[in-house]
Design a protein around this motif. Structure first.
Motif, PDB file in Angstrom:
ATOM      1  N   GLY A  22       0.827  -1.198   0.000  1.00 11.25           N
ATOM      2  CA  GLY A  22       0.000   0.000   0.000  1.00 11.25           C
ATOM      3  C   GLY A  22       0.860   1.246   0.000  1.00 11.25           C
ATOM      4  N   GLU A  23       0.289   2.327   0.451  1.00 16.07           N
ATOM      5  CA  GLU A  23       1.033   3.583   0.538  1.00 16.07           C
ATOM      6  C   GLU A  23       1.597   3.715   1.947  1.00 16.07           C
ATOM      7  OE1 GLU A  23      -1.097   6.973  -0.912  1.00 16.07           O
ATOM      8  OE2 GLU A  23      -2.036   5.784  -2.478  1.00 16.07           O
ATOM      9  N   GLY A  24       2.742   4.295   2.048  1.00 16.69           N
ATOM     10  CA  GLY A  24       3.384   4.437   3.347  1.00 16.69           C
ATOM     11  C   GLY A  24       4.148   3.178   3.708  1.00 16.69           C
ATOM     12  N   GLN A  25       4.773   3.220   4.858  1.00 19.26           N
ATOM     13  CA  GLN A  25       5.586   2.098   5.304  1.00 19.26           C
ATOM     14  C   GLN A  25       4.895   1.347   6.426  1.00 19.26           C
ATOM     15  OE1 GLN A  25       9.547   3.381   6.245  1.00 19.26           O
ATOM     16  NE2 GLN A  25       9.956   4.032   4.151  1.00 19.26           N
ATOM     17  N   LEU A  26       5.134   0.043   6.455  1.00 18.95           N
ATOM     18  CA  LEU A  26       4.508  -0.820   7.450  1.00 18.95           C
ATOM     19  C   LEU A  26       5.558  -1.472   8.337  1.00 18.95           C
ATOM     20  CD1 LEU A  26       2.036  -2.795   5.151  1.00 18.95           C
ATOM     21  CD2 LEU A  26       1.458  -0.936   6.707  1.00 18.95           C
ATOM     22  N   ALA A  27       5.219  -1.660   9.596  1.00 17.56           N
ATOM     23  CA  ALA A  27       6.019  -2.542  10.443  1.00 17.56           C
ATOM     24  C   ALA A  27       5.829  -3.944   9.883  1.00 17.56           C
ATOM     25  CB  ALA A  27       5.531  -2.469  11.885  1.00 17.56           C
ATOM     26  N   GLN A 100       1.772  -5.264  17.677  1.00 15.75           N
ATOM     27  CA  GLN A 100       2.278  -4.011  17.107  1.00 15.75           C
ATOM     28  C   GLN A 100       1.190  -3.164  16.454  1.00 15.75           C
ATOM     29  OE1 GLN A 100       5.790  -4.464  14.660  1.00 15.75           O
ATOM     30  NE2 GLN A 100       6.403  -6.295  15.779  1.00 15.75           N
ATOM     31  N   LEU A 101      -0.008  -3.709  16.337  1.00 11.69           N
ATOM     32  CA  LEU A 101      -1.106  -2.970  15.696  1.00 11.69           C
ATOM     33  C   LEU A 101      -1.519  -1.748  16.497  1.00 11.69           C
ATOM     34  CD1 LEU A 101      -3.736  -5.613  14.503  1.00 11.69           C
ATOM     35  CD2 LEU A 101      -2.468  -4.007  13.089  1.00 11.69           C
ATOM     36  N   SER A 102      -1.920  -0.719  15.780  1.00 12.73           N
ATOM     37  CA  SER A 102      -2.528   0.450  16.410  1.00 12.73           C
ATOM     38  C   SER A 102      -3.549   1.015  15.428  1.00 12.73           C
ATOM     39  CB  SER A 102      -1.476   1.499  16.772  1.00 12.73           C
ATOM     40  OG  SER A 102      -0.897   2.029  15.599  1.00 12.73           O
ATOM     41  N   ALA A 103      -4.324   1.959  15.874  1.00 15.76           N
ATOM     42  CA  ALA A 103      -5.372   2.525  15.021  1.00 15.76           C
ATOM     43  C   ALA A 103      -4.810   3.140  13.748  1.00 15.76           C
ATOM     44  CB  ALA A 103      -6.170   3.568  15.799  1.00 15.76           C
ATOM     45  N   ASP A 104      -3.596   3.652  13.813  1.00 17.39           N
ATOM     46  CA  ASP A 104      -3.022   4.290  12.631  1.00 17.39           C
ATOM     47  C   ASP A 104      -1.838   3.515  12.045  1.00 17.39           C
ATOM     48  OD1 ASP A 104      -1.423   4.788  14.808  1.00 17.39           O
ATOM     49  OD2 ASP A 104      -0.939   6.842  14.234  1.00 17.39           O
ATOM     50  N   PRO A 129       5.565 -28.648   0.566  1.00 15.88           N
ATOM     51  CA  PRO A 129       6.064 -27.827  -0.545  1.00 15.88           C
ATOM     52  C   PRO A 129       6.406 -26.413  -0.078  1.00 15.88           C
ATOM     53  CG  PRO A 129       3.686 -28.108  -0.689  1.00 15.88           C
ATOM     54  CD  PRO A 129       4.147 -28.932   0.465  1.00 15.88           C
ATOM     55  N   ALA A 130       7.171 -25.719  -0.895  1.00 14.29           N
ATOM     56  CA  ALA A 130       7.517 -24.330  -0.580  1.00 14.29           C
ATOM     57  C   ALA A 130       6.249 -23.489  -0.531  1.00 14.29           C
ATOM     58  CB  ALA A 130       8.471 -23.787  -1.640  1.00 14.29           C
ATOM     59  N   MET A 131       6.250 -22.496   0.332  1.00 14.92           N
ATOM     60  CA  MET A 131       5.092 -21.603   0.413  1.00 14.92           C
ATOM     61  C   MET A 131       5.498 -20.242   0.935  1.00 14.92           C
ATOM     62  SD  MET A 131       2.781 -21.662   3.840  1.00 14.92           S
ATOM     63  CE  MET A 131       1.416 -21.379   2.843  1.00 14.92           C
ATOM     64  N   ALA A 132       4.720 -19.253   0.549  1.00 14.11           N
ATOM     65  CA  ALA A 132       4.858 -17.907   1.098  1.00 14.11           C
ATOM     66  C   ALA A 132       3.452 -17.344   1.242  1.00 14.11           C
ATOM     67  CB  ALA A 132       5.700 -17.025   0.187  1.00 14.11           C
ATOM     68  N   LEU A 133       3.192 -16.737   2.355  1.00 14.52           N
ATOM     69  CA  LEU A 133       1.877 -16.204   2.687  1.00 14.52           C
ATOM     70  C   LEU A 133       2.073 -14.843   3.337  1.00 14.52           C
ATOM     71  CD1 LEU A 133      -1.219 -16.521   3.391  1.00 14.52           C
ATOM     72  CD2 LEU A 133      -0.465 -17.695   5.461  1.00 14.52           C
ATOM     73  N   ALA A 134       1.378 -13.830   2.840  1.00 13.98           N
ATOM     74  CA  ALA A 134       1.458 -12.494   3.442  1.00 13.98           C
ATOM     75  C   ALA A 134       0.065 -12.075   3.894  1.00 13.98           C
ATOM     76  CB  ALA A 134       2.016 -11.486   2.440  1.00 13.98           C
ATOM     77  N   LEU A 135      -0.009 -11.514   5.071  1.00 17.59           N
ATOM     78  CA  LEU A 135      -1.267 -11.026   5.638  1.00 17.59           C
ATOM     79  C   LEU A 135      -1.035  -9.615   6.163  1.00 17.59           C
ATOM     80  CD1 LEU A 135      -2.126 -14.202   7.727  1.00 17.59           C
ATOM     81  CD2 LEU A 135      -3.192 -13.537   5.575  1.00 17.59           C
ATOM     82  N   ARG A 136      -1.911  -8.718   5.774  1.00 15.80           N
ATOM     83  CA  ARG A 136      -1.843  -7.353   6.308  1.00 15.80           C
ATOM     84  C   ARG A 136      -2.844  -7.271   7.448  1.00 15.80           C
ATOM     85  NH1 ARG A 136      -1.108  -1.719   3.174  1.00 15.80           N
ATOM     86  NH2 ARG A 136      -1.520  -0.336   4.940  1.00 15.80           N
ATOM     87  N   LEU A 137      -2.337  -7.082   8.654  1.00 16.01           N
ATOM     88  CA  LEU A 137      -3.184  -6.988   9.839  1.00 16.01           C
ATOM     89  C   LEU A 137      -3.619  -5.539  10.031  1.00 16.01           C
ATOM     90  CD1 LEU A 137      -1.164  -9.196  12.366  1.00 16.01           C
ATOM     91  CD2 LEU A 137      -2.744  -9.915  10.561  1.00 16.01           C
ATOM     92  N   SER A 138      -4.903  -5.373  10.300  1.00 12.89           N
ATOM     93  CA  SER A 138      -5.447  -4.038  10.482  1.00 12.89           C
ATOM     94  C   SER A 138      -6.589  -4.095  11.491  1.00 12.89           C
ATOM     95  CB  SER A 138      -5.972  -3.509   9.142  1.00 12.89           C
ATOM     96  OG  SER A 138      -6.645  -2.284   9.321  1.00 12.89           O
ATOM     97  N   LEU A 139      -6.692  -3.093  12.323  1.00  7.87           N
ATOM     98  CA  LEU A 139      -7.799  -3.048  13.278  1.00  7.87           C
ATOM     99  C   LEU A 139      -9.135  -2.839  12.582  1.00  7.87           C
ATOM    100  CD1 LEU A 139      -6.218  -0.985  16.197  1.00  7.87           C
ATOM    101  CD2 LEU A 139      -6.630  -3.450  16.089  1.00  7.87           C
TER     102      LEU A 139
END
Length: 192
Positions: A22-27, A100-104, A129-139
Motif C-alpha cells: 500500500g502507501e506508506g511504510q509498514l512494520a 504491534q497494531l494500532s489505530a493508525d 512444498p515451498a510456500m509464502a503467505l502475506a497477511l496485512r493486519l489491520s484493526l
C-alpha cells in the motif's frame, strides 16, 4: 542487480508482500519455521567437503535475510521482527503482529518456508512444498482470523502444515479447523 542476490525463499516472500505494501511504510513480521534451510545445508555440505564458503552465501543463510531484503528493496525503515517457533511459527508471528497494531499502523506478516532436505525428515513426516503467505493486519479489517487453544481432537494429523491449512481456510468460505501444533491444539477460524 538486487533481485539477482535474493534467494528463492526471499523472492517468494517479497513477491507476496509487495501487493500488500500500500502507501506508506509498514512494520513487518517475517516468519519461517526452517528459514533458509537449503542455503544452510548446502553451505555445511561444502564446508564438510573442504570447500570455501562465500560471505554472500553465509549472509543469505541467516534467518532474517528476507526481512532485511524487504527493508532494502522497499526502502522500509519501520520496525521488523523475524520469528522462528517450530510448528507454532505462524501463530507466534500473528501474535507478534497483533501486538504491534494500532489505530493508525497496520502490520505486514509474511510467512515463508521451503522444503526441508529429505535426509532430515522422519519416515512419518510428509514433505511440505515451498510456500509464502502475506497477511496485512489491520484493526479495521472485515475478515477475522482467530486461533484459540482447545481440547477438541485435531481435524488433521499433527504433521499437517498449519500455514497451508490456514491458507485453505482463508481462500474458502468462513469456517474453522482444529490443528495440533507443537505444544497445544488450536481451533483456527475465519469470519467475514
Amino acid at each position: 542487480m538486487k533481485r539477482r542476490r535474493l534467494t528463492r525463499l526471499a523472492k517468494m516472500a517479497l513477491h507476496v508482500a509487495e501487493p500488500l505494501n500500500g502507501e506508506g511504510q509498514l512494520a513487518t513480521v517475517f516468519a519461517s519455521q526452517h528459514g533458509e534451510v537449503g542455503q544452510t545445508v548446502d553451505m555445511l555440505d561444502r564446508l564438510l567437503a573442504g570447500e570455501a564458503v562465500s560471505p554472500t552465501r553465509f549472509s543469505q543463510s541467516v534467518h532474517n535475510f528476507a526481512s532485511g531484503s524487504y527493508g532494502i528493496h522497499f526502502s522500509n525503515t519501520q520496525a521488523s521482527t523475524s520469528i522462528a517457533a517450530g510448528s507454532d511459527t505462524l501463530l507466534m508471528a500473528l501474535i507478534e503482529g497483533q501486538s504491534q497494531l494500532s489505530a493508525d499502523q497496520d502490520v505486514l506478516v509474511v510467512y515463508m518456508d521451503e522444503p526441508v532436505p529429505a535426509r532430515f525428515l522422519t519416515p512419518a513426516e510428509p514433505q511440505q512444498p515451498a510456500m509464502a503467505l502475506a497477511l496485512r493486519l489491520s484493526l479495521s479489517a472485515s475478515t477475522r482470523l482467530l486461533a484459540r487453544a482447545c481440547e477438541a481432537p485435531a481435524d488433521h494429523p499433527p504433521l499437517t502444515s498449519v500455514p497451508w491449512q490456514v491458507l485453505r481456510m482463508l481462500n474458502s468460505a468462513a469456517g474453522g479447523v482444529v490443528m495440533q501444533q507443537e505444544r497445544q491444539r488450536y481451533h483456527w477460524s475465519v469470519s467475514r
